[in-house]
Write a protein that holds these residues in place. Structure first.
Motif, PDB file in Angstrom:
ATOM      1  N   TYR A 132     -11.863  -1.499   6.767  1.00  0.00           N
ATOM      2  CA  TYR A 132     -11.032  -0.343   7.070  1.00  0.00           C
ATOM      3  C   TYR A 132     -11.775   0.755   7.809  1.00  0.00           C
ATOM      4  CZ  TYR A 132      -6.848  -1.538   4.331  1.00  0.00           C
ATOM      5  OH  TYR A 132      -5.691  -2.089   3.882  1.00  0.00           O
ATOM      6  N   ASP A 133     -11.063   1.395   8.730  1.00  0.00           N
ATOM      7  CA  ASP A 133     -11.505   2.685   9.250  1.00  0.00           C
ATOM      8  C   ASP A 133     -10.610   3.744   8.611  1.00  0.00           C
ATOM      9  OD1 ASP A 133      -9.055   2.652  10.648  1.00  0.00           O
ATOM     10  OD2 ASP A 133      -9.985   1.990  12.514  1.00  0.00           O
ATOM     11  N   ALA A 134     -10.777   5.004   8.978  1.00  0.00           N
ATOM     12  CA  ALA A 134     -10.027   6.086   8.340  1.00  0.00           C
ATOM     13  C   ALA A 134      -8.521   5.912   8.528  1.00  0.00           C
ATOM     14  CB  ALA A 134     -10.475   7.437   8.890  1.00  0.00           C
ATOM     15  N   ALA A 135      -8.109   5.487   9.715  1.00  0.00           N
ATOM     16  CA  ALA A 135      -6.676   5.308   9.970  1.00  0.00           C
ATOM     17  C   ALA A 135      -6.091   4.224   9.073  1.00  0.00           C
ATOM     18  CB  ALA A 135      -6.453   4.967  11.442  1.00  0.00           C
ATOM     19  N   ASP A 136      -6.844   3.152   8.863  1.00  0.00           N
ATOM     20  CA  ASP A 136      -6.375   2.071   7.989  1.00  0.00           C
ATOM     21  C   ASP A 136      -6.209   2.555   6.557  1.00  0.00           C
ATOM     22  OD1 ASP A 136      -6.427   0.141  10.065  1.00  0.00           O
ATOM     23  OD2 ASP A 136      -8.575  -0.117   9.789  1.00  0.00           O
ATOM     24  N   MET A 137      -7.164   3.363   6.083  1.00  0.00           N
ATOM     25  CA  MET A 137      -7.069   3.897   4.722  1.00  0.00           C
ATOM     26  C   MET A 137      -5.811   4.742   4.550  1.00  0.00           C
ATOM     27  SD  MET A 137     -10.971   5.094   3.975  1.00  0.00           S
ATOM     28  CE  MET A 137     -12.347   4.141   4.591  1.00  0.00           C
ATOM     29  N   LEU A 138      -5.565   5.623   5.506  1.00  0.00           N
ATOM     30  CA  LEU A 138      -4.419   6.522   5.401  1.00  0.00           C
ATOM     31  C   LEU A 138      -3.093   5.767   5.467  1.00  0.00           C
ATOM     32  CD1 LEU A 138      -5.851   9.392   7.557  1.00  0.00           C
ATOM     33  CD2 LEU A 138      -5.020   9.667   5.221  1.00  0.00           C
ATOM     34  N   ALA A 139      -3.071   4.622   6.135  1.00  0.00           N
ATOM     35  CA  ALA A 139      -1.844   3.842   6.270  1.00  0.00           C
ATOM     36  C   ALA A 139      -1.642   2.854   5.128  1.00  0.00           C
ATOM     37  CB  ALA A 139      -1.858   3.089   7.603  1.00  0.00           C
ATOM     38  N   ASP A 140      -2.656   2.664   4.302  1.00  0.00           N
ATOM     39  CA  ASP A 140      -2.591   1.647   3.247  1.00  0.00           C
ATOM     40  C   ASP A 140      -1.712   2.115   2.088  1.00  0.00           C
ATOM     41  OD1 ASP A 140      -3.570   0.323   0.636  1.00  0.00           O
ATOM     42  OD2 ASP A 140      -4.443  -0.929   2.194  1.00  0.00           O
ATOM     43  N   PRO A 141      -0.682   1.348   1.724  1.00  0.00           N
ATOM     44  CA  PRO A 141       0.213   1.748   0.620  1.00  0.00           C
ATOM     45  C   PRO A 141      -0.518   1.916  -0.704  1.00  0.00           C
ATOM     46  CG  PRO A 141       1.177  -0.050   1.904  1.00  0.00           C
ATOM     47  CD  PRO A 141      -0.240   0.102   2.377  1.00  0.00           C
ATOM     48  N   HIS A 142      -1.532   1.093  -0.949  1.00  0.00           N
ATOM     49  CA  HIS A 142      -2.245   1.183  -2.222  1.00  0.00           C
ATOM     50  C   HIS A 142      -3.048   2.475  -2.306  1.00  0.00           C
ATOM     51  CE1 HIS A 142      -4.009  -0.359  -5.914  1.00  0.00           C
ATOM     52  NE2 HIS A 142      -5.193   0.007  -5.470  1.00  0.00           N
ATOM     53  N   PHE A 143      -3.745   2.835  -1.239  1.00  0.00           N
ATOM     54  CA  PHE A 143      -4.480   4.099  -1.218  1.00  0.00           C
ATOM     55  C   PHE A 143      -3.537   5.261  -1.521  1.00  0.00           C
ATOM     56  CE2 PHE A 143      -7.952   1.808   0.518  1.00  0.00           C
ATOM     57  CZ  PHE A 143      -9.060   2.626   0.568  1.00  0.00           C
ATOM     58  N   ASN A 144      -2.364   5.225  -0.892  1.00  0.00           N
ATOM     59  CA  ASN A 144      -1.410   6.316  -1.079  1.00  0.00           C
ATOM     60  C   ASN A 144      -0.797   6.305  -2.468  1.00  0.00           C
ATOM     61  OD1 ASN A 144      -0.933   7.901   1.614  1.00  0.00           O
ATOM     62  ND2 ASN A 144      -1.198   5.768   2.222  1.00  0.00           N
ATOM     63  N   ALA A 145      -0.498   5.126  -2.986  1.00  0.00           N
ATOM     64  CA  ALA A 145       0.065   5.036  -4.334  1.00  0.00           C
ATOM     65  C   ALA A 145      -0.931   5.528  -5.381  1.00  0.00           C
ATOM     66  CB  ALA A 145       0.476   3.587  -4.631  1.00  0.00           C
ATOM     67  N   ARG A 146      -2.206   5.354  -5.107  1.00  0.00           N
ATOM     68  CA  ARG A 146      -3.254   5.804  -6.017  1.00  0.00           C
ATOM     69  C   ARG A 146      -3.578   7.286  -5.856  1.00  0.00           C
ATOM     70  NH1 ARG A 146      -5.323   4.354 -10.288  1.00  0.00           N
ATOM     71  NH2 ARG A 146      -7.492   4.649  -9.658  1.00  0.00           N
ATOM     72  N   GLY A 147      -2.947   7.933  -4.872  1.00  0.00           N
ATOM     73  CA  GLY A 147      -3.203   9.351  -4.664  1.00  0.00           C
ATOM     74  C   GLY A 147      -4.617   9.635  -4.210  1.00  0.00           C
ATOM     75  N   MET A 148      -5.086   8.865  -3.238  1.00  0.00           N
ATOM     76  CA  MET A 148      -6.478   8.972  -2.811  1.00  0.00           C
ATOM     77  C   MET A 148      -6.732  10.047  -1.754  1.00  0.00           C
ATOM     78  SD  MET A 148      -7.957   6.927  -4.781  1.00  0.00           S
ATOM     79  CE  MET A 148      -9.589   7.039  -4.076  1.00  0.00           C
ATOM     80  N   PHE A 149      -5.689  10.800  -1.412  1.00  0.00           N
ATOM     81  CA  PHE A 149      -5.853  11.858  -0.417  1.00  0.00           C
ATOM     82  C   PHE A 149      -5.288  13.172  -0.951  1.00  0.00           C
ATOM     83  CE2 PHE A 149      -4.829   7.809   1.719  1.00  0.00           C
ATOM     84  CZ  PHE A 149      -6.063   7.546   2.292  1.00  0.00           C
ATOM     85  N   GLU A 150      -5.919  14.264  -0.568  1.00  0.00           N
ATOM     86  CA  GLU A 150      -5.427  15.601  -0.898  1.00  0.00           C
ATOM     87  C   GLU A 150      -5.174  16.370   0.387  1.00  0.00           C
ATOM     88  OE1 GLU A 150      -7.138  18.080  -3.986  1.00  0.00           O
ATOM     89  OE2 GLU A 150      -8.417  16.404  -4.573  1.00  0.00           O
ATOM     90  N   ASP A 151      -4.115  17.179   0.386  1.00  0.00           N
ATOM     91  CA  ASP A 151      -3.823  18.048   1.516  1.00  0.00           C
ATOM     92  C   ASP A 151      -4.431  19.411   1.257  1.00  0.00           C
ATOM     93  OD1 ASP A 151      -2.048  16.344   3.159  1.00  0.00           O
ATOM     94  OD2 ASP A 151      -0.772  16.408   1.388  1.00  0.00           O
ATOM     95  N   ILE A 152      -5.182  19.926   2.228  1.00  0.00           N
ATOM     96  CA  ILE A 152      -5.761  21.253   2.082  1.00  0.00           C
ATOM     97  C   ILE A 152      -5.484  22.072   3.346  1.00  0.00           C
ATOM     98  CG2 ILE A 152      -7.595  20.416   0.561  1.00  0.00           C
ATOM     99  CD1 ILE A 152      -9.529  20.847   2.917  1.00  0.00           C
ATOM    100  N   GLU A 153      -5.682  23.369   3.230  1.00  0.00           N
ATOM    101  CA  GLU A 153      -5.484  24.273   4.357  1.00  0.00           C
ATOM    102  C   GLU A 153      -6.618  25.280   4.372  1.00  0.00           C
ATOM    103  OE1 GLU A 153      -2.135  27.393   6.144  1.00  0.00           O
ATOM    104  OE2 GLU A 153      -1.670  26.108   4.421  1.00  0.00           O
ATOM    105  N   THR A 154      -7.220  25.487   5.531  1.00  0.00           N
ATOM    106  CA  THR A 154      -8.324  26.434   5.669  1.00  0.00           C
ATOM    107  C   THR A 154      -7.782  27.853   5.809  1.00  0.00           C
ATOM    108  OG1 THR A 154      -8.391  26.376   8.094  1.00  0.00           O
ATOM    109  CG2 THR A 154      -9.587  24.641   6.905  1.00  0.00           C
ATOM    110  N   PRO A 155      -8.637  28.850   5.659  1.00  0.00           N
ATOM    111  CA  PRO A 155      -8.191  30.242   5.833  1.00  0.00           C
ATOM    112  C   PRO A 155      -7.584  30.519   7.208  1.00  0.00           C
ATOM    113  CG  PRO A 155     -10.316  30.195   4.738  1.00  0.00           C
ATOM    114  CD  PRO A 155     -10.030  28.790   5.180  1.00  0.00           C
TER     115      PRO A 155
END
Length: 203
Positions: A132-155
């Motif tokens: 996997y590269d980063a794009a593959d991870m973000l598109a993977d249903p299992h990664f997403n179902a496991r909640g492996m990403f967080e959304d953040i916002e800078t100042p």
């Protein structure tokens, strides 16, 4: 705890999470006195086990390292002659000729897209998988179902995703509450309090 009514301490260091993935590194040294050196994407002494680039630029790892699997993989690659060649009939022979074997597999993968490679290897009963590269991870249903990403916002309002906290705890799951200050936010404080510069020098 269900049996004794008591829990126990789990003692583990960061490096130990992958320690047991080192396979024969310790036995090689303690039984044979051999120190295994870096070998890139291969597994030393086990051929063929390597990563290869496909036609679409994606990478695949292929472990055709038993005699039967090697013969089947050579057949689906159109190289049944290699599968029957006595020089490659066992791992010792394949190790001796690994450069040529990897060249043949490289050329085969370069002519097919990753999905095609994986389909053919699956039909041959050969262990293989995508790298996997980063794009593959973000598109993977299992990664997403496991909640492996967080959304953040800078100042400054920039929004993006970062890796979520692991391991996941049932009662006190971790999260990123703050992504840090804006670049330069503490310049005046550092220059004045740490370096002793006055207002005129700072401005």
């Amino acid at each position: 705890r269900q049996k004794t009514g008591r829990g126990q301490v789990i003692d583990m260091a960061l490096y130990e999470a992958v320690y047991n993935m080192m396979e024969g590194v310790i036995p090689d040294y303690t039984s044979l006195g051999q120190i295994r050196m870096p070998s890139g994407t291969t597994v030393s002494g086990v051929v063929p086990t390597n990563t290869h680039v496909c036609k679409d630029g994606k990478y695949v790892i292929i472990g055709a390292n038993t005699d039967d699997i090697f013969a089947r993989v050579m057949r689906i690659m159109g190289r049944e002659d290699m599968g029957m060649d006595p020089r490659y009939k066992d791992n010792a022979g394949r190790v001796e000729h690994q450069e040529y074997i990897y060249k043949v597999i490289d050329e085969w993968c370069e002519g097919l897209e990753l999905a095609e490679v994986l389909d053919k290897l699956k039909d041959a009963g050969c262990p293989a998988g995508p790298i996997y590269d980063a794009a593959d991870m973000l598109a993977d249903p299992h990664f997403n179902a496991r909640g492996m990403f967080e959304d953040i916002e800078t100042p400054t309002g920039l929004k993006f995703k970062i890796p979520a906290m692991v391991p996941k705890l049932s009662d006190t799951p971790g999260s990123t509450e703050w992504c840090g200050p804006q670049v330069g936010a503490h310049n005046r404080e550092v220059l004045s309090q740490c370096l002793g510069l006055g207002p005129e020098e700072i401005d």
